[in-house]
Write an enzyme that holds these catalytic residues in place. Sequence first.
Site, PDB file in Angstrom:
ATOM      1  N   GLU A  97      10.127   1.695  -3.014  1.00 57.23           N
ATOM      2  CA  GLU A  97       9.220   1.803  -4.249  1.00 57.23           C
ATOM      3  C   GLU A  97       9.150   3.431  -4.387  1.00 57.23           C
ATOM      4  O   GLU A  97       9.542   4.202  -5.223  1.00 57.23           O
ATOM      5  CB  GLU A  97       8.249   1.123  -4.352  1.00 57.23           C
ATOM      6  CG  GLU A  97       7.433   1.195  -5.394  1.00 57.23           C
ATOM      7  CD  GLU A  97       6.191   0.347  -5.983  1.00 57.23           C
ATOM      8  OE1 GLU A  97       5.468   0.139  -6.926  1.00 57.23           O
ATOM      9  OE2 GLU A  97       5.789  -0.072  -4.567  1.00 57.23           O
ATOM     10  N   HIS A 100       7.008  -4.541   1.188  1.00 59.52           N
ATOM     11  CA  HIS A 100       7.105  -3.307   0.322  1.00 59.52           C
ATOM     12  C   HIS A 100       8.051  -2.130   0.594  1.00 59.52           C
ATOM     13  O   HIS A 100       7.695  -1.477   1.753  1.00 59.52           O
ATOM     14  CB  HIS A 100       5.857  -2.704  -0.187  1.00 59.52           C
ATOM     15  CG  HIS A 100       5.168  -3.743  -1.340  1.00 59.52           C
ATOM     16  ND1 HIS A 100       4.633  -4.897  -1.006  1.00 59.52           N
ATOM     17  CD2 HIS A 100       4.855  -3.447  -2.637  1.00 59.52           C
ATOM     18  CE1 HIS A 100       4.054  -5.501  -1.949  1.00 59.52           C
ATOM     19  NE2 HIS A 100       4.015  -4.738  -2.997  1.00 59.52           N
ATOM     20  N   ASP A 105       4.649  -7.745 -10.683  1.00 61.80           N
ATOM     21  CA  ASP A 105       3.816  -6.824  -9.745  1.00 61.80           C
ATOM     22  C   ASP A 105       2.297  -6.917 -10.100  1.00 61.80           C
ATOM     23  O   ASP A 105       1.648  -7.682  -9.308  1.00 61.80           O
ATOM     24  CB  ASP A 105       4.293  -5.352  -9.927  1.00 61.80           C
ATOM     25  CG  ASP A 105       3.865  -4.477  -8.668  1.00 61.80           C
ATOM     26  OD1 ASP A 105       3.613  -5.273  -7.651  1.00 61.80           O
ATOM     27  OD2 ASP A 105       4.053  -3.344  -8.790  1.00 61.80           O
ATOM     28  N   GLY A 151       0.766  -1.362   0.047  1.00 65.42           N
ATOM     29  CA  GLY A 151      -0.228  -0.100  -0.048  1.00 65.42           C
ATOM     30  C   GLY A 151       0.980   1.086  -0.162  1.00 65.42           C
ATOM     31  O   GLY A 151       2.218   1.462  -0.256  1.00 65.42           O
TER      32      GLY A 151
END
Length: 371
Positions: free
Chosen positions: A215, A212, A312, A185
């Site tokens: 990014e 994650h 992804d 998220g």
Amino acid sequence: MIPEDYLLPGAGTSINALPKISLHDHLDGGLRPQTIIELADSVGLELPSTDAAALGSWFSTQADSGSLVDYLKTFELTCGVMQTREGLVRVAREFVEDLAADGVIYGEIRWAPEQHLTRGLTLDQTVEAVQEGLEAGVARVAEGGSRIRVGQLITAMRHADRSLEIAELAVRHRATGVVGFDIAGAELGFPAHNHRDAFDFLAMAFMPVTVHAGEADGLESIRGALYDGRALRLGHGVRLAEDVIIGREDDENTYVTLGPVAQWVRDREVTLELSPSSNLQTGAIAAWGDDLQGHPFDLLYQLGFRVTVNTDNRLMSNTTLTKELALLSDAFGYDIDDLEVFQLNAARSAFLPLDDREELADAIVAGFETA
């Protein structure tokens, strides 16, 4: 669905036919457009188009924004049709079939159960429905004479406050298909340390974690993933390249210095789950360029980082693992030996027992030898 095939330049080798491993692939980012149309009709969800080709184009256009925030908005539609048991089962089954058609022999499917509760399902029921669909997909692939293995990566949303509950959910289902945990998220402004209780619980349960990071945010996010999350893999992690300093000794020679975060990641072989097309779409590589040749993938690969290639979100990026490998080959001149390295890196990084990882590696080597 039969994906488009690509041939390695010069060798003429079919990339689709090569055995592959998919570590970073979101369930709600890999739906078939026609499935979205049919499921949307059954739940009364309005779509921008009811033509499969046009809808597929809409997703890729919307996602190609240069912003992770805008990119994530496309998931309102895919998640919208994944709120029932029937929807989850079908999407999961087709997801596995599409992976197998792309030559994937092992896939980890990540998704966030907390985003699929609007029509009365409980967290446990969503996990059970997805597992039912995954197993049905594996069975269908076997009926066609092929073989694939899959596992669930249960994801918590980093902007929400349910991560401990989701971590407990993942551990509760580890004997029935769940292989690891992830947080995903909006990255910027939602650091990993907000979820320290969940990560502590997972560490005590010896549940492997990917986070994650790197990014939509930089080195501090990666630090958090490593320190707070005890991450064995970094979801994307592409902005780790910000900690790689390239200098020039003279007109002909350059030198490279790794900062402390990059040094740690390389020396301990923390896996980078790089997704070239997605990284370009979301602006994650904007500091290095506006096309794939600017992606720091090759820099990280040449420096010895454990790089892997991923899709992804296949729908949003209009891609497959075969296509991602072909794009990298075109951009950096990779040959079949390089592609084998990427798959062996993925095999070594799978959230599976050692013997199973070695079996995957053997399958990769055997498949590439006969290509």
